[in-house]
Design a protein around this motif. Structure first.
Motif, PDB file in Angstrom:
ATOM      1  N   TYR A 260      42.615  52.493  10.426  1.00 37.55           N
ATOM      2  CA  TYR A 260      43.870  51.944   9.939  1.00 37.55           C
ATOM      3  C   TYR A 260      43.977  52.156   8.432  1.00 37.55           C
ATOM      4  O   TYR A 260      43.056  52.661   7.798  1.00 37.55           O
ATOM      5  CB  TYR A 260      43.981  50.446  10.260  1.00 37.55           C
ATOM      6  CG  TYR A 260      42.951  49.586   9.573  1.00 37.55           C
ATOM      7  CD1 TYR A 260      43.267  48.905   8.407  1.00 37.55           C
ATOM      8  CD2 TYR A 260      41.660  49.471  10.067  1.00 37.55           C
ATOM      9  CE1 TYR A 260      42.318  48.124   7.770  1.00 37.55           C
ATOM     10  CE2 TYR A 260      40.715  48.704   9.446  1.00 37.55           C
ATOM     11  CZ  TYR A 260      41.048  48.032   8.292  1.00 37.55           C
ATOM     12  OH  TYR A 260      40.109  47.265   7.651  1.00 37.55           O
ATOM     13  N   SER A 261      45.110  51.792   7.870  1.00 36.33           N
ATOM     14  CA  SER A 261      45.361  51.815   6.432  1.00 36.33           C
ATOM     15  C   SER A 261      45.133  53.200   5.828  1.00 36.33           C
ATOM     16  O   SER A 261      44.349  53.383   4.908  1.00 36.33           O
ATOM     17  CB  SER A 261      44.474  50.781   5.721  1.00 36.33           C
ATOM     18  OG  SER A 261      44.791  50.705   4.374  1.00 36.33           O
ATOM     19  N   PHE A 262      45.869  54.188   6.350  1.00 35.98           N
ATOM     20  CA  PHE A 262      45.757  55.556   5.866  1.00 35.98           C
ATOM     21  C   PHE A 262      46.275  55.664   4.432  1.00 35.98           C
ATOM     22  O   PHE A 262      47.326  55.126   4.101  1.00 35.98           O
ATOM     23  CB  PHE A 262      46.563  56.500   6.765  1.00 35.98           C
ATOM     24  CG  PHE A 262      46.708  57.872   6.205  1.00 35.98           C
ATOM     25  CD1 PHE A 262      45.657  58.756   6.253  1.00 35.98           C
ATOM     26  CD2 PHE A 262      47.883  58.271   5.610  1.00 35.98           C
ATOM     27  CE1 PHE A 262      45.766  60.020   5.734  1.00 35.98           C
ATOM     28  CE2 PHE A 262      48.013  59.537   5.090  1.00 35.98           C
ATOM     29  CZ  PHE A 262      46.956  60.416   5.144  1.00 35.98           C
ATOM     30  N   GLN A 263      45.522  56.351   3.600  1.00 35.31           N
ATOM     31  CA  GLN A 263      45.958  56.644   2.228  1.00 35.31           C
ATOM     32  C   GLN A 263      45.553  58.067   1.902  1.00 35.31           C
ATOM     33  O   GLN A 263      44.396  58.445   2.051  1.00 35.31           O
ATOM     34  CB  GLN A 263      45.304  55.707   1.228  1.00 35.31           C
ATOM     35  CG  GLN A 263      45.744  54.279   1.355  1.00 35.31           C
ATOM     36  CD  GLN A 263      45.031  53.392   0.358  1.00 35.31           C
ATOM     37  OE1 GLN A 263      44.009  53.750  -0.197  1.00 35.31           O
ATOM     38  NE2 GLN A 263      45.564  52.208   0.143  1.00 35.31           N
ATOM     39  N   PHE A 264      46.518  58.865   1.470  1.00 31.69           N
ATOM     40  CA  PHE A 264      46.233  60.237   1.066  1.00 31.69           C
ATOM     41  C   PHE A 264      46.030  60.243  -0.449  1.00 31.69           C
ATOM     42  O   PHE A 264      46.949  59.960  -1.207  1.00 31.69           O
ATOM     43  CB  PHE A 264      47.386  61.164   1.462  1.00 31.69           C
ATOM     44  CG  PHE A 264      47.154  62.589   1.087  1.00 31.69           C
ATOM     45  CD1 PHE A 264      46.228  63.351   1.772  1.00 31.69           C
ATOM     46  CD2 PHE A 264      47.854  63.173   0.047  1.00 31.69           C
ATOM     47  CE1 PHE A 264      45.999  64.667   1.434  1.00 31.69           C
ATOM     48  CE2 PHE A 264      47.632  64.485  -0.306  1.00 31.69           C
ATOM     49  CZ  PHE A 264      46.703  65.243   0.394  1.00 31.69           C
TER      50      PHE A 264
ATOM     51  N   LYS B 136      47.447  60.549  20.581  1.00 35.08           N
ATOM     52  CA  LYS B 136      46.783  61.416  21.551  1.00 35.08           C
ATOM     53  C   LYS B 136      45.689  62.253  20.892  1.00 35.08           C
ATOM     54  O   LYS B 136      44.630  62.481  21.473  1.00 35.08           O
ATOM     55  CB  LYS B 136      47.822  62.330  22.200  1.00 35.08           C
ATOM     56  CG  LYS B 136      47.287  63.264  23.230  1.00 35.08           C
ATOM     57  CD  LYS B 136      48.396  64.114  23.799  1.00 35.08           C
ATOM     58  CE  LYS B 136      47.882  65.121  24.784  1.00 35.08           C
ATOM     59  NZ  LYS B 136      48.949  65.993  25.275  1.00 35.08           N
ATOM     60  N   ARG B 137      45.930  62.702  19.653  1.00 42.07           N
ATOM     61  CA  ARG B 137      44.963  63.540  18.935  1.00 42.07           C
ATOM     62  C   ARG B 137      44.088  62.740  17.971  1.00 42.07           C
ATOM     63  O   ARG B 137      43.310  63.310  17.223  1.00 42.07           O
ATOM     64  CB  ARG B 137      45.706  64.621  18.148  1.00 42.07           C
ATOM     65  CG  ARG B 137      46.559  65.559  18.986  1.00 42.07           C
ATOM     66  CD  ARG B 137      45.780  66.603  19.735  1.00 42.07           C
ATOM     67  NE  ARG B 137      45.209  67.592  18.887  1.00 42.07           N
ATOM     68  CZ  ARG B 137      45.741  68.775  18.618  1.00 42.07           C
ATOM     69  NH1 ARG B 137      46.878  69.113  19.170  1.00 42.07           N
ATOM     70  NH2 ARG B 137      45.142  69.605  17.818  1.00 42.07           N
ATOM     71  N   LYS B 138      44.242  61.392  17.979  1.00 35.10           N
ATOM     72  CA  LYS B 138      43.459  60.504  17.101  1.00 35.10           C
ATOM     73  C   LYS B 138      43.607  60.912  15.636  1.00 35.10           C
ATOM     74  O   LYS B 138      42.643  61.170  14.932  1.00 35.10           O
ATOM     75  CB  LYS B 138      41.990  60.486  17.517  1.00 35.10           C
ATOM     76  CG  LYS B 138      41.774  59.940  18.901  1.00 35.10           C
ATOM     77  CD  LYS B 138      40.346  60.057  19.319  1.00 35.10           C
ATOM     78  CE  LYS B 138      40.140  59.579  20.721  1.00 35.10           C
ATOM     79  NZ  LYS B 138      40.686  60.426  21.735  1.00 35.10           N
TER      80      LYS B 138
ATOM     81  N   ASP C  51      50.676  54.984   6.900  1.00 32.38           N
ATOM     82  CA  ASP C  51      49.831  53.843   6.532  1.00 32.38           C
ATOM     83  C   ASP C  51      49.961  52.684   7.514  1.00 32.38           C
ATOM     84  O   ASP C  51      49.093  51.821   7.578  1.00 32.38           O
ATOM     85  CB  ASP C  51      50.139  53.373   5.110  1.00 32.38           C
ATOM     86  CG  ASP C  51      51.582  52.957   4.925  1.00 32.38           C
ATOM     87  OD1 ASP C  51      52.407  53.256   5.809  1.00 32.38           O
ATOM     88  OD2 ASP C  51      51.880  52.343   3.895  1.00 32.38           O
ATOM     89  N   SER C  52      51.001  52.667   8.327  1.00 33.54           N
ATOM     90  CA  SER C  52      51.188  51.579   9.281  1.00 33.54           C
ATOM     91  C   SER C  52      50.508  51.850  10.628  1.00 33.54           C
ATOM     92  O   SER C  52      50.521  50.985  11.502  1.00 33.54           O
ATOM     93  CB  SER C  52      52.676  51.352   9.514  1.00 33.54           C
ATOM     94  OG  SER C  52      53.265  52.512  10.057  1.00 33.54           O
ATOM     95  N   GLN C  53      49.906  53.021  10.800  1.00 32.29           N
ATOM     96  CA  GLN C  53      49.258  53.367  12.061  1.00 32.29           C
ATOM     97  C   GLN C  53      47.922  52.662  12.232  1.00 32.29           C
ATOM     98  O   GLN C  53      47.211  52.426  11.261  1.00 32.29           O
ATOM     99  CB  GLN C  53      48.979  54.868  12.118  1.00 32.29           C
ATOM    100  CG  GLN C  53      50.104  55.702  12.617  1.00 32.29           C
ATOM    101  CD  GLN C  53      49.673  57.140  12.649  1.00 32.29           C
ATOM    102  OE1 GLN C  53      49.627  57.771  11.613  1.00 32.29           O
ATOM    103  NE2 GLN C  53      49.361  57.638  13.817  1.00 32.29           N
ATOM    104  N   LYS C  54      47.576  52.379  13.495  1.00 32.32           N
ATOM    105  CA  LYS C  54      46.257  51.854  13.846  1.00 32.32           C
ATOM    106  C   LYS C  54      45.799  52.565  15.104  1.00 32.32           C
ATOM    107  O   LYS C  54      46.579  52.735  16.041  1.00 32.32           O
ATOM    108  CB  LYS C  54      46.305  50.351  14.105  1.00 32.32           C
ATOM    109  CG  LYS C  54      46.527  49.531  12.873  1.00 32.32           C
ATOM    110  CD  LYS C  54      46.466  48.062  13.181  1.00 32.32           C
ATOM    111  CE  LYS C  54      46.716  47.263  11.923  1.00 32.32           C
ATOM    112  NZ  LYS C  54      46.665  45.831  12.157  1.00 32.32           N
TER     113      LYS C  54
END
Length: 100
Positions: free
Chosen positions: A7-11, A57-59, A64-67
């Motif tokens: 969770y909490s993706f940050q580029f 599906k591809r993980k 940033d809102s994805q879990k």
């Protein structure tokens, strides 16, 4: 079963401009590769939910809102798809019920 939580993706690209450019291109290429598998109904349009389904599906995280809760791959599962039985495993297992 055991799962990991992504969770909490940050580029955050590099401070070096040439490296940052290459990292951005690589990330955008990965996003295109994942979204290529987006499943759109005939006559429908692309939406956030279809993009999230393709990413799940591809993980792959790109918002940033994805879990995601993928399985831990290095564990050996017995009787996949059934409710796990504590007697089948040496370690203590936790049962999580996820409702859709």
């Amino acid at each position: 079963m055991y799962h990991k939580l992504l969770y909490s993706f940050q580029f955050t690209p590099s401070s070096n401009p040439r490296t940052a450019t290459k990292q951005k291109q690589r990330f955008e290429r990965s996003v295109r590769r994942v979204l290529k598998d987006e499943n759109i109904n005939p006559g429908g349009t692309s939406s956030t939910s279809t993009k999230l389904a393709a990413a799940r599906k591809r993980k792959f995280l790109f918002l940033d809102s994805q879990k995601l809760r993928p399985r831990v791959k290095h564990l050996h599962y017995k009787k996949s798809g059934l409710i796990p039985d504590q007697d089948d495993y040496n370690a203590r297992i936790l049962l999580m019920i996820v409702q859709n």
